[in-house]
Scaffold this active site. Structure first.
Site, PDB file in Angstrom:
ATOM      1  N   ARG A 110       0.802  -1.226   0.000  1.00  0.00           N
ATOM      2  CA  ARG A 110       0.000   0.000   0.000  1.00  0.00           C
ATOM      3  C   ARG A 110       0.833   1.274   0.000  1.00  0.00           C
ATOM      4  NH1 ARG A 110      -3.190  -1.428   5.440  1.00  0.00           N
ATOM      5  NH2 ARG A 110      -1.508  -1.292   6.934  1.00  0.00           N
TER       6      ARG A 110
ATOM      7  N   GLU B   9      -1.720   4.306  18.722  1.00  0.00           N
ATOM      8  CA  GLU B   9      -1.091   5.212  17.764  1.00  0.00           C
ATOM      9  C   GLU B   9      -0.420   6.427  18.410  1.00  0.00           C
ATOM     10  OE1 GLU B   9      -3.405   5.066  14.141  1.00  0.00           O
ATOM     11  OE2 GLU B   9      -2.367   6.859  13.452  1.00  0.00           O
TER      12      GLU B   9
HETATM   13  C1  LIG Z   1      -8.378   3.800   6.662  1.00  0.00           C
HETATM   14  C2  LIG Z   1      -7.721   3.066   7.803  1.00  0.00           C
HETATM   15  C3  LIG Z   1      -7.675   1.678   7.789  1.00  0.00           C
HETATM   16  C4  LIG Z   1      -7.072   0.983   8.824  1.00  0.00           C
HETATM   17  N1  LIG Z   1      -7.055  -0.377   8.782  1.00  0.00           N
HETATM   18  C5  LIG Z   1      -6.490  -1.065   9.789  1.00  0.00           C
HETATM   19  C6  LIG Z   1      -6.511  -2.497   9.799  1.00  0.00           C
HETATM   20  O1  LIG Z   1      -7.057  -3.149   8.909  1.00  0.00           O
HETATM   21  N2  LIG Z   1      -5.910  -3.140  10.836  1.00  0.00           N
HETATM   22  C7  LIG Z   1      -5.298  -2.468  11.844  1.00  0.00           C
HETATM   23  O2  LIG Z   1      -4.770  -3.107  12.761  1.00  0.00           O
HETATM   24  N3  LIG Z   1      -5.258  -1.110  11.849  1.00  0.00           N
HETATM   25  C8  LIG Z   1      -5.850  -0.385  10.865  1.00  0.00           C
HETATM   26  N4  LIG Z   1      -5.809   0.987  10.889  1.00  0.00           N
HETATM   27  C9  LIG Z   1      -5.102   1.672  11.980  1.00  0.00           C
HETATM   28  C10 LIG Z   1      -5.888   1.633  13.263  1.00  0.00           C
HETATM   29  O3  LIG Z   1      -7.266   1.820  12.975  1.00  0.00           O
HETATM   30  C11 LIG Z   1      -5.397   2.735  14.205  1.00  0.00           C
HETATM   31  O4  LIG Z   1      -4.000   2.683  14.341  1.00  0.00           O
HETATM   32  C12 LIG Z   1      -6.026   2.559  15.575  1.00  0.00           C
HETATM   33  O5  LIG Z   1      -7.433   2.631  15.478  1.00  0.00           O
HETATM   34  C13 LIG Z   1      -5.522   3.644  16.511  1.00  0.00           C
HETATM   35  O6  LIG Z   1      -6.224   3.507  17.731  1.00  0.00           O
HETATM   36  P1  LIG Z   1      -5.866   4.438  18.929  1.00  0.00           P
HETATM   37  O7  LIG Z   1      -6.858   4.106  20.013  1.00  0.00           O
HETATM   38  O8  LIG Z   1      -4.414   4.340  19.259  1.00  0.00           O
HETATM   39  O9  LIG Z   1      -6.080   5.911  18.383  1.00  0.00           O
HETATM   40  P2  LIG Z   1      -7.421   6.598  17.881  1.00  0.00           P
HETATM   41  O10 LIG Z   1      -8.363   5.599  17.342  1.00  0.00           O
HETATM   42  O11 LIG Z   1      -6.967   7.735  17.001  1.00  0.00           O
HETATM   43  O12 LIG Z   1      -8.048   7.141  19.224  1.00  0.00           O
HETATM   44  C14 LIG Z   1      -7.622   8.336  19.816  1.00  0.00           C
HETATM   45  C15 LIG Z   1      -8.839   8.951  20.449  1.00  0.00           C
HETATM   46  O13 LIG Z   1      -8.446  10.056  21.227  1.00  0.00           O
HETATM   47  C16 LIG Z   1      -9.375  11.098  21.028  1.00  0.00           C
HETATM   48  N5  LIG Z   1      -8.707  12.352  21.339  1.00  0.00           N
HETATM   49  C17 LIG Z   1      -7.777  13.028  20.634  1.00  0.00           C
HETATM   50  N6  LIG Z   1      -7.387  14.133  21.278  1.00  0.00           N
HETATM   51  C18 LIG Z   1      -8.065  14.141  22.456  1.00  0.00           C
HETATM   52  C19 LIG Z   1      -8.080  15.026  23.570  1.00  0.00           C
HETATM   53  N7  LIG Z   1      -7.299  16.104  23.611  1.00  0.00           N
HETATM   54  N8  LIG Z   1      -8.901  14.733  24.593  1.00  0.00           N
HETATM   55  C20 LIG Z   1      -9.683  13.619  24.582  1.00  0.00           C
HETATM   56  N9  LIG Z   1      -9.689  12.743  23.546  1.00  0.00           N
HETATM   57  C21 LIG Z   1      -8.899  13.011  22.503  1.00  0.00           C
HETATM   58  C22 LIG Z   1      -9.769  10.982  19.579  1.00  0.00           C
HETATM   59  O14 LIG Z   1     -11.015  11.594  19.351  1.00  0.00           O
HETATM   60  C23 LIG Z   1      -9.853   9.462  19.424  1.00  0.00           C
HETATM   61  O15 LIG Z   1     -11.126   8.958  19.749  1.00  0.00           O
HETATM   62  C24 LIG Z   1      -6.453   1.697   9.890  1.00  0.00           C
HETATM   63  C25 LIG Z   1      -6.508   3.084   9.920  1.00  0.00           C
HETATM   64  C26 LIG Z   1      -7.141   3.770   8.893  1.00  0.00           C
HETATM   65  C27 LIG Z   1      -7.202   5.278   8.961  1.00  0.00           C
END
Ligand SMILES: Cc1cc2nc3c(=O)[nH]c(=O)nc-3n(C[C@H](O)[C@H](O)[C@H](O)COP(=O)(O)OP(=O)(O)OC[C@H]3O[C@@H](n4cnc5c(N)ncnc54)[C@H](O)[C@@H]3O)c2cc1C
Length: 219
Positions: free
Chosen positions: A42, A183
């Site tokens: 990709r 992330e």
């Molecule tokens: C198109 C796409 C396809 C993907 N496909 C896959 C896949 O097939 N398999 C896989 O493993 N991964 C995939 N990923 C990656 C994966 O989805 C992400 O890495 C993962 O969801 C990140 O999760 P997280 O909880 O670390 O962060 P996030 O999901 O970004 O959560 C962070 C949260 O913090 C909140 N936030 C931000 N700032 C603040 C603040 N100041 N105060 C309070 N809350 C706040 C945000 O609103 C959000 O809800 C994909 C990503 C994308 C974009």
């Protein structure tokens, strides 16, 4: 590389495009020809689209769309919404598709024939695209097409953590009471994360963070 410039956020296009690759060609709008392995890495595909300077176009025939996408990766109502919003476009034939995207029809027709030949032989000597036994040749309309332009998919940088999900300071020492997972962290995957493992990263280090915070001694 499967997102569309015709919508915002994650959008609906990826639900279709993830399953369309290998079932239809991806076209450079300037040359009206294929330019990259549709089923390839990709990052390589995303870079290749950006290098075109214009959104690429992917299409497939109705049989493939209905067999592989609608009701599978994409709910029928999502498909309808994408059609209504112009994210997915339907064309009765290849000529209408070429006209809409301002492609050279004769060139596109040749590319389409070549791609069909490769699909039939299950071998692509040009770009090594992977084919699937259930794929229908793109000979008969209607065709469904999507414009493609890459989006940020995953951020590699972030807080440094150790195996206990403790956040480290600049000297590499754990900061008391601060944990991170997902992330917001960087370095867990090295330079390029492996496909599909971002969610695993969130779950595994999320659990470890909770356990460490709770004083759990195991690993
Ligand atoms: C198109 C796409 C396809 C993907 N496909 C896959 C896949 O097939 N398999 C896989 O493993 N991964 C995939 N990923 C990656 C994966 O989805 C992400 O890495 C993962 O969801 C990140 O999760 P997280 O909880 O670390 O962060 P996030 O999901 O970004 O959560 C962070 C949260 O913090 C909140 N936030 C931000 N700032 C603040 C603040 N100041 N105060 C309070 N809350 C706040 C945000 O609103 C959000 O809800 C994909 C990503 C994308 C974009």
């Amino acid at each position: 590389p499967w997102t569309s410039p015709d919508e915002n956020g994650f959008g609906l296009a990826p639900l279709a495009v993830e399953s369309m690759v290998g079932y239809g060609p991806m076209i450079n709008p300037t040359t009206s020809k294929r330019f990259i392995k549709e089923t390839g890495n990709r990052k390589v595909r995303a870079d290749a689209i950006v290098a075109l300077g214009k959104p690429a176009i992917i299409y497939t025939c109705e049989a493939n769309m209905m067999n592989k996408v609608v009701g599978k990766n994409m709910k029928p109502e999502q498909f309808e919404t994408a059609l209504k919003n112009g994210v997915i476009r339907k064309f009765d034939d290849l000529k209408s598709l070429a006209d809409f995207y301002k492609l050279d029809y004769a060139t596109l027709e040749k590319e389409n024939e070549k791609f069909n030949g490769y699909m039939k032989a299950m071998k692509d000597p040009e770009f090594d695209c992977m084919f699937f036994k259930d794929a229908v040749l793109n000979t008969k309309g209607p065709f469904y097409a999507i414009r493609l332009w890459p989006r940020v998919h995953h951020t590699m940088g972030g807080l440094e953590i150790n195996e206990k999900a403790q956040v480290l300071d600049v000297k590499g020492n754990p900061i008391a009471g601060l944990y991170a997972a997902g992330e917001a962290t960087g370095g867990v995957h090295g330079m390029v994360r492996l496909g599909t493992v971002a969610v695993a990263d969130c779950i595994i280090f999320g659990r470890i963070a909770a356990r460490t915070a709770n004083g759990w001694a195991g690993c």
